[in-house]
Design an enzyme around this catalytic site. Structure first.
Site, PDB file in Angstrom:
ATOM      1  N   THR A  13      -3.796  83.087 -23.140  1.00  0.00           N
ATOM      2  CA  THR A  13      -4.423  83.649 -21.963  1.00  0.00           C
ATOM      3  C   THR A  13      -3.739  84.960 -21.697  1.00  0.00           C
ATOM      4  O   THR A  13      -2.975  85.103 -20.749  1.00  0.00           O
ATOM      5  CB  THR A  13      -4.266  82.733 -20.740  1.00  0.00           C
ATOM      6  N   GLY A  14      -3.972  85.914 -22.587  1.00  0.00           N
ATOM      7  CA  GLY A  14      -3.544  87.291 -22.321  1.00  0.00           C
ATOM      8  C   GLY A  14      -4.164  87.529 -20.979  1.00  0.00           C
ATOM      9  O   GLY A  14      -5.365  87.391 -20.820  1.00  0.00           O
ATOM     10  N   THR A  15      -3.388  87.825 -20.023  1.00  0.00           N
ATOM     11  CA  THR A  15      -3.803  87.524 -18.662  1.00  0.00           C
ATOM     12  C   THR A  15      -3.317  88.549 -17.682  1.00  0.00           C
ATOM     13  O   THR A  15      -2.377  89.290 -17.964  1.00  0.00           O
ATOM     14  CB  THR A  15      -3.131  86.179 -18.300  1.00  0.00           C
ATOM     15  N   THR A  16      -3.990  88.538 -16.524  1.00  0.00           N
ATOM     16  CA  THR A  16      -3.343  89.150 -15.363  1.00  0.00           C
ATOM     17  C   THR A  16      -3.372  88.126 -14.245  1.00  0.00           C
ATOM     18  O   THR A  16      -4.451  87.615 -13.899  1.00  0.00           O
ATOM     19  CB  THR A  16      -4.108  90.401 -14.895  1.00  0.00           C
ATOM     20  N   GLY A 146      -1.546  91.815 -18.645  1.00  0.00           N
ATOM     21  CA  GLY A 146      -2.181  92.877 -17.872  1.00  0.00           C
ATOM     22  C   GLY A 146      -1.317  93.411 -16.756  1.00  0.00           C
ATOM     23  O   GLY A 146      -1.556  94.506 -16.245  1.00  0.00           O
TER      24      GLY A 146
END
Lengths: 216, 255
Positions: A13-16, A146
């Site tokens: 979950t490359g995420t912000t 992010g």
């Protein structure tokens, strides 16, 4: 890459993710993109804001499988703990339980979290529980891939004791900016707003997100 | 006295025909043979007092303490077999410490009391082990829940109290405690009354000298359980002795 190496990489979950306290509550938010290898979007609508108790939420970052496994274990332990105590759990307790999983299994796991919510003892609180099991309480915090793009924005724009509306604007702006620049963050914005009275969930679809032309 | 078990009292895993577990009752007798300990909860804290009988002049003063610190904010006063009580204080300390480690905050007293009571109860279930021969009183104070007082007995039951007494003079002590308006008193006032009660219930004839152990936890100690400082303790003992003399005098007048 040519050979589709993304197929053999784990879902991350490359995420912000973000959580911000304001006067009387806390706003918790995330994007909704799950990706594989930085190339393939395996889901554009997942909810990374998980409710672990009536007034306590967790945001997931890192490996989706690890994050889900840990949050499920926390939900289970927290509900048992809360029943034993006979009262709603403290946000501090949720963060401690989360921390003990992350620390004791640090070699097998690859997930970081934000734990945020409201309790009757200390009101709205935000805790960052990072990869190896560090716990840090902050007035607001950002995490995920992010988040690197918005440190400047949040550092400049945050003020303690905001109103609910100011806080919502701050959070959605921050998420929008990150989702615009980070290739592995995107989709819709999932929000949870927790106060003494209730925990409210909101969803802002991609086309309703603020478009930030210039920053003042 | 009570009925002899006639075979139903040999192990804790046996009920008697009238539904009693004799081993647990015998354990409670062990508590009644010990000298008295009291705990009283007031407006802003909890005070413990223990009548520690001195069996030999060769004992160092202050040895064989009967009040323990379980955590910074929790104190425990015991009566009964002292070795059993020490073992339970370690159990309580581990529970409190593990709770803090797992959940990040001080253990609430009710929960600690329930956990240790469950442990004591486990020893009333098997023939291979004897029940613990001690009762104890737990007390604490924190900002949110205020002062709390719980008592656990050898059967593994825990009750919350405003005031309680365990040991040989518990009935006499309870009578004295009931006379107090503890809900309106502060710790400083209560310390003197606790000392007085211990002096009153001490039996000069049967038991010789005793040492008074006094401890408290409350706003006056900022939530930490501590032994009462020497000067306040001396003042309390002086008040206790003077009150006893007054009562003795008034008895003589009646004659």
């Amino acid at each position: 890459s040519v050979n589709g190496e993304w197929r053999s990489s784990k879902v991350s979950t490359g995420t912000t993710i973000i959580a911000v306290t304001y006067d009387g509550g806390v706003v918790i938010g995330s994007d909704s993109r799950a990706s594989m290898g930085g190339e393939y979007v395996s889901s554009r609508v997942i909810n990374k804001v998980v409710q672990v108790h009536d007034k306590i939420f967790c945001c997931m970052a890192g490996s989706l499988a690890d994050a889900q496994a840990v949050t499920n274990a926390v939900i289970h332990q927290l509900s048992f703990h809360s029943m034993q105590m006979g009262e709603p759990p403290l946000v501090q307790s949720a963060a401690s339980i989360m921390r003990s999983f992350c620390y004791n299994h640090r070699d097998e796991l690859s997930a970081g979290f934000i734990v945020a919510g409201w309790d009757s003892k200390r009101g709205p609180q935000v805790f960052q529980v990072s990869l190896g099991g560090m716990v840090l309480e902050q007035e607001f915090t950002i995490a995920g891939s992010g988040s690197t793009y918005i440190y400047g924005y949040v550092d400049a724009k945050f003020k303690p004791g905001m109103t609910r509306e100011e806080c919502l604007t701050f959070t959605t702006n921050a998420l929008s900016l990150a989702m615009d620049r980070d290739n592995v963050s995107g989709g819709v914005v999932h929000l949870a707003i927790v106060t003494e009275k209730e925990a409210e969930k909101q969803l802002i679809p991609g086309n309703k997100l603020p478009v930030i032309q210039s920053l003042e | 006295m009570s009925s002899i078990g006639t075979g139903y009292d040999l192990s804790a895993s046996t009920f008697s025909p009238d539904g009693r577990v004799f081993q647990v009752e015998y354990a409670m007798k062990a508590v009644e043979n010990s000298s008295t300990a009291i705990g009283i909860r007031c407006k802003d804290g909890v005070v413990f007092g223990v009548e520690k009988l001195v069996l030999s002049k060769l004992y160092e003063a202050g040895s064989n303490k009967r009040i323990f610190n379980i955590d910074r904010h929790v104190g425990m006063a015991v009566a009964g077999l002292l070795a059993d009580a020490r073992s339970l204080s370690e159990v309580a300390r581990e529970e409190a410490s593990n709770f803090r480690s797992n959940y990040g905050h001080d253990i609430p007293l009710k929960h600690l009391s329930d956990r240790v009571a469950m442990y004591v109860h486990a020893y009333t279930l098997y023939s291979a082990m004897r029940p613990f021969g001690c009762s104890f009183i737990l007390g604490s104070h924190d900002e949110d829940d205020g002062p709390q007082l719980y008592m656990v007995d050898p059967s593994g039951i825990s009750y919350g109290y405003w005031g309680c007494a365990i040991g040989k003079a518990k009935q006499a002590a309870k009578t004295e405690i009931e006379k107090l308006q503890m809900k309106e008193m502060t710790c400083r006032e209560l310390v003197k009354e606790v000392a007085k009660i211990i002096y009153i219930v001490h039996d000069e004839v049967k038991d010789k000298t005793f040492e008074l152990e006094l401890s408290w936890v409350g706003e006056v100690t900022k939530g930490r359980h501590e032994l009462v400082p020497k000067d306040i303790k001396e003042e309390a003992e002086k008040y206790a002795k003077e009150s006893l003399e007054e009562e003795d005098d008034s008895d003589e007048d009646n004659m």
